[in-house]
Design an enzyme around this catalytic site. Structure first.
Site, PDB file in Angstrom:
ATOM      1  N   ASP A 108       0.826  -1.204   0.000  1.00 15.78           N
ATOM      2  CA  ASP A 108       0.000   0.000   0.000  1.00 15.78           C
ATOM      3  C   ASP A 108       0.859   1.253   0.000  1.00 15.78           C
ATOM      4  O   ASP A 108       1.571   1.524   0.967  1.00 15.78           O
ATOM      5  CB  ASP A 108      -0.901  -0.015   1.238  1.00 15.78           C
ATOM      6  CG  ASP A 108      -1.907   1.126   1.244  1.00 15.78           C
ATOM      7  OD1 ASP A 108      -2.081   1.770   0.202  1.00 15.78           O
ATOM      8  OD2 ASP A 108      -2.512   1.370   2.296  1.00 15.78           O
ATOM      9  N   ASP A 319      -1.915   6.686  -6.537  1.00 17.71           N
ATOM     10  CA  ASP A 319      -2.164   5.655  -5.536  1.00 17.71           C
ATOM     11  C   ASP A 319      -2.080   4.269  -6.163  1.00 17.71           C
ATOM     12  O   ASP A 319      -2.726   3.992  -7.168  1.00 17.71           O
ATOM     13  CB  ASP A 319      -3.549   5.877  -4.920  1.00 17.71           C
ATOM     14  CG  ASP A 319      -3.870   4.891  -3.819  1.00 17.71           C
ATOM     15  OD1 ASP A 319      -2.949   4.534  -3.065  1.00 17.71           O
ATOM     16  OD2 ASP A 319      -5.038   4.486  -3.704  1.00 17.71           O
TER      17      ASP A 319
END
Length: 442
Positions: A108, A319
């Site tokens: 992440d 992201d």
């Protein structure tokens, strides 16, 4: 706080044992799409990606809200708070402890903490591997309360002289426990390994939610607790293959995190734009977006729609955990309006997969359809997004759709728009660089 989901397997020339990666040391990881073995149709893959994208955005919005409203908690309560994490999108193989226990973790770029579920577990989520047992590892060490790593937690707390954590992500999963140090080994059980001692991680004793067939999380955000910050130097890069390609993608650390060879092979210049800090979401990689073009036409979008608001909402960031780009609504309307204007097809909604701007496909035999490149104009850099990275053809339902979703405030550059692009995150110099690349062969 991670759409295609990938599993990482390490590729290295030798066993590396190091406390961190210097400029002359690095390693490369292979990524594969988790859904590749799920026998999903293209429609199902896209639908799953859209579902994950919407869940991810809801998670990030929850984090921004929590950043300004989280109460001050006593240590015991803090250690037991169930903090939510967004569903993972990339999975990596690694091992923890001595002897090493292998497990799969979510990757992440939107968070910092590395964590896994530990026994004894007061409340644990389902996972495919056994829980990590600290008592069986010769290298496990608790992080003391006075440690700078403890102070780096969003809400540091101390219980019986041990650093305990609570971590806010958003929705879907949660973790709370103690901060510890361990030896981490990167790479699958049957591959060449890279071992790094004294990596700080969360040993979670209270966890719940959906872990996306993983056993924890590896944060690659901008904070001191992230894997990239702990490895040093603070940079990494990845190159994602086409969304439906069976070919593996790649992730690079240390000396391997460079775009020099990619630039030579692709013939395109490397573009770089400064990273911007958003105090409400400091782990995320924000950038300054100035405008959008379709072909040679600069669209009529006020640059202020891409600005970070005083309360930390809005802004633009890239992201790894968002599949489709989430585009601020004024910018979305401008893109939609231009597509409706230039494409000789009637606009409609493809409600079956949940995309808003679609056109019937294939076109009539006497109609020629040309879709031009999209260009994202960042501060000092232009990111060219080819048609296959922002338009999607769904042969099952018969639509050509804009593979972006309308957003109320923030713009998130998803990884569908990053296909066949080598992206370098240089945290030390606060730069994001990118160059088009054949990610299946570099």
């Amino acid at each position: 706080m991670a759409s295609p989901v990938f599993v990482l397997a390490l590729v290295a020339a030798r066993l590396l044992l190091a406390s961190h990666c210097s400029d002359g040391v690095g390693f490369q990881l292979k990524l594969r799409h988790v859904d590749a073995h799920g026998s999903y149709t293209k429609l199902q893959l896209v639908s799953r990606a859209i579902h994950r994208t919407k869940a991810r955005v809801a998670a990030l919005q929850a984090v921004a809200t929590a950043a300004g409203t989280a109460p001050v908690l006593d240590p015991i309560t803090g250690a037991r708070i169930l903090v939510a994490a967004s569903q993972g999108e990339y999975l990596m193989d690694l091992a923890i402890g001595t002897p090493p226990l292998y497990y799969t973790a979510m990757l992440d770029t939107g968070s910092d903490l590395i964590w896994t579920q530990c026994a004894p577990c007061m409340l644990c989520a389902d996972q495919p591997t056994p829980y990590f047992r600290p008592t069986r590892s010769a290298t496990y060490r608790l992080v003391p309360c006075r440690s700078p790593l403890c102070a780096a937690l969003p809400y540091p707390a101390c219980f019986q002289r041990v650093c305990v954590y609570q971590y806010y992500y958003g929705d879907y999963a949660s973790t709370a426990g103690v901060l510890a140090g361990e030896t981490f080994t990167f790479g699958a059980a049957n591959s060449t390994k890279v071992m790094v001692p004294n990596v700080a991680f969360g040993c979670g004793n209270i966890n719940s939610g959906e872990l996306a067939n993983s056993s924890g999380m590896v944060g690659l955000g901008r904070g001191p607790l992230s894997l990239v910050s702990q490895l040093g130097p603070s940079r990494f890069s990845y190159c994602l293959t086409s969304f439906l390609s069976p070919e593996p993608s790649r992730l690079y650390f240390g000396m391997f995190a460079t775009l020099n060879s990619t630039n030579a092979s692709s013939g395109s210049p490397v573009q770089s734009t400064p990273l911007v800090v958003n105090a409400a979401l400091p782990s995320l990689y924000f950038m300054s977006l100035k405008g959008i073009s379709l072909g040679q036409k600069r669209l009529p979008i006020d640059p202020l729609v891409f600005a970070i608001n005083d309360d930390g909402t809005g802004g633009v960031f890239i992201d790894s955990g968002t599949s489709l780009t989430w585009l601020q609504q004024d910018a979305y309307d401008a893109v939609r309006g231009e597509l409706v204007s230039i494409l000789p097809l009637p606009a409609t909604n493809d409600t079956e997969i949940g995309l808003e701007t679609c056109f019937p496909w294939p076109p009539p035999p006497n109609v020629t359809v040309t879709v031009q490149d999209m260009v994202l104009h960042f501060d000092g850099a232009n990111m060219t997004v080819p048609p296959e990275n922002y338009m999607l053809i769904d042969g099952v339902t018969g639509f050509l759709c804009l593979a972006m979703i309308r957003s109320g405030d923030a713009t998130i550059i998803g990884n569908y728009q990053q296909q066949n692009m080598h992206v370098l995150y240089d945290i030390a110099n606060s730069l994001l660089s990118f160059v088009p690349a054949p990610c299946n062969i570099i």
